[in-house]
Design an enzyme around this catalytic site. Structure first.
Site, mmCIF file in Angstrom:
data_model
loop_
_atom_site.group_PDB
_atom_site.id
_atom_site.type_symbol
_atom_site.label_atom_id
_atom_site.label_comp_id
_atom_site.label_asym_id
_atom_site.label_seq_id
_atom_site.Cartn_x
_atom_site.Cartn_y
_atom_site.Cartn_z
ATOM 1 N N ASP A 97 -4.480 -4.615 -4.905
ATOM 2 C CA ASP A 97 -3.747 -3.388 -5.229
ATOM 3 C C ASP A 97 -2.307 -3.600 -5.693
ATOM 4 O O ASP A 97 -1.698 -2.674 -6.233
ATOM 5 C CB ASP A 97 -3.696 -2.416 -4.039
ATOM 6 C CG ASP A 97 -5.056 -2.113 -3.432
ATOM 7 O OD1 ASP A 97 -6.076 -2.415 -4.080
ATOM 8 O OD2 ASP A 97 -5.102 -1.576 -2.320
ATOM 9 N N ASP A 143 -12.274 1.760 6.096
ATOM 10 C CA ASP A 143 -11.223 1.956 5.094
ATOM 11 C C ASP A 143 -10.026 2.695 5.672
ATOM 12 O O ASP A 143 -8.963 2.698 5.072
ATOM 13 C CB ASP A 143 -11.762 2.763 3.917
ATOM 14 C CG ASP A 143 -12.808 2.022 3.118
ATOM 15 O OD1 ASP A 143 -12.687 0.804 2.961
ATOM 16 O OD2 ASP A 143 -13.761 2.676 2.649
ATOM 17 N N ASP A 170 0.800 -1.228 0.000
ATOM 18 C CA ASP A 170 0.000 0.000 0.000
ATOM 19 C C ASP A 170 0.831 1.275 0.000
ATOM 20 O O ASP A 170 0.354 2.336 0.414
ATOM 21 C CB ASP A 170 -0.975 -0.002 1.191
ATOM 22 C CG ASP A 170 -2.119 0.974 0.994
ATOM 23 O OD1 ASP A 170 -2.529 1.177 -0.161
ATOM 24 O OD2 ASP A 170 -2.592 1.540 1.996
#
Length: 330
Positions: free
Chosen positions: A157, A304, A119
């Site tokens: 991701d 989130d 991330d």
């Protein structure tokens, strides 16, 4: 399920890694504490009877919030993927879930989320310390799956962050190699399906840009790719995008996360946007041959990140869960 397995699950929860990124938010795992008492025969996927939503229902019933508890059953009664903690042994969590799922003849849903440099240092920064640590973690994950029926979404991701440049260039080759190795290792389990994540249509807007990175990351040996993980893009838009990418990948199949896309996205907001709703219930009945399933990959009601008043990424947020359920048409 035995008290021993329940204890393993509880211990594992203490070290769960939360996650999210510029394109999606990612959750903590909840873990099986017991077999489902009355499994839904309409879905092939296993429902975690000890989820945060299920536990919240019991709390609200004791508090007299019976209507809210009834609404939250829209989440608790549906299968959602487990996200075993990164950086610690995922084996106890995975074994507990697959054992419970196997007792019902169902498929357990998982997300593997521990790639190094995860991330880009954002809400879900972390991941394995290095390549060897990641290989060891994936090995334990795969071993714990055994011959149970399982579906694994691999590293949300990770590929898209290569394409958008968020992950520094010096890590690209290693990441693609690790993902390719992870696909091969997970596919050694005879009843495991693997879907390599490919972001969402609002992120990498031209799907062709994903093709070569996905190939280098092992998509050809995977069962397909996943889309819209932890995001809010509509079924229609995501399905169209998926079919374009599938065509560019020689017909690879895909799955779509519909956990929170019932009202589509809120323009300009991906992190805990208000006014959203649960989407299509998990099902393999999609009406599209290349689309294997609509799934709840993000666990509805888990944050989130610290935005819009939310707790840390992956933490349970009951009022947000209630809003998703209240706004749902189902």
């Amino acid at each position: 399920m035995s008290r021993l397995i329940h204890t393993f699950a509880a211990l594992a929860l203490l070290g769960l890694a939360a996650g999210c990124s510029s394109g999606s938010g990612v959750d903590e795992a909840s873990v099986a504490g017991a077999a489902s008492t009355s499994p839904d025969t309409s879905t092939p996927f296993w429902v975690d009877p000890a989820s945060n939503a299920a536990e919240q229902i019991q709390i609200w019933r004791r508090e007299g919030r019976t209507k809210d508890a009834e609404l939250l059953a829209k989440i608790a009664d549906e299968p959602a993927a487990l996200w075993p903690a990164g950086e610690i042994d995922p084996g106890p969590v995975v074994r507990a879930a697959t054992a419970s799922a196997a007792s019902e003849g169902r498929t357990a849903l998982f997300v593997a989320y521990d790639i190094p440099h995860r991330d880009c240092g954002q809400h879900s920064a972390g991941g394995a310390a290095d390549a060897d640590a990641y290989r060891a973690w994936i090995g334990k994950f795969a071993e714990a799956l055994g011959d149970s029926k399982a579906l694994v979404v691999l590293e949300p991701d990770a590929v898209s962050h290569i394409v958008d440049g968020c992950t520094p260039a010096e890590y690209h080759d290693e990441r693609e190699q690790l993902l390719s190795e992870a696909v091969v290792r997970l596919k050694q389990q005879p009843n495991t399906k693997v879907y390599l994540d490919a972001g969402n249509p609002s992120w990498i807007r031209e799907p062709w840009k994903l093709v070569e990175p996905l190939k280098r990351a092992g998509i050809e040996k995977a069962d397909g790719f996943s889309l819209n993980v932890s995001n809010f893009q509509t079924n229609e838009r995501t399905r169209k995008y998926g079919l374009q990418l599938s065509g560019d990948l020689g017909g690879k199949h895909f799955v779509i996360d519909t956990s929170r896309n019932g009202k589509g996205p809120l323009p300009g907001a991906w992190c805990n946007p208000p006014g959203r709703a649960l989407g299509t219930r998990p099902t393999t009945d999609t009406g599209e041959p290349a689309l294997d399933a609509y799934l709840w990959i993000k666990r509805p009601g888990e944050s989130d990140g610290t935005c819009e008043g939310g707790p840390d990424a992956g933490q349970w947020w009951p009022e947000y869960a209630l809003e998703l359920a209240r706004n749902s048409k189902a």
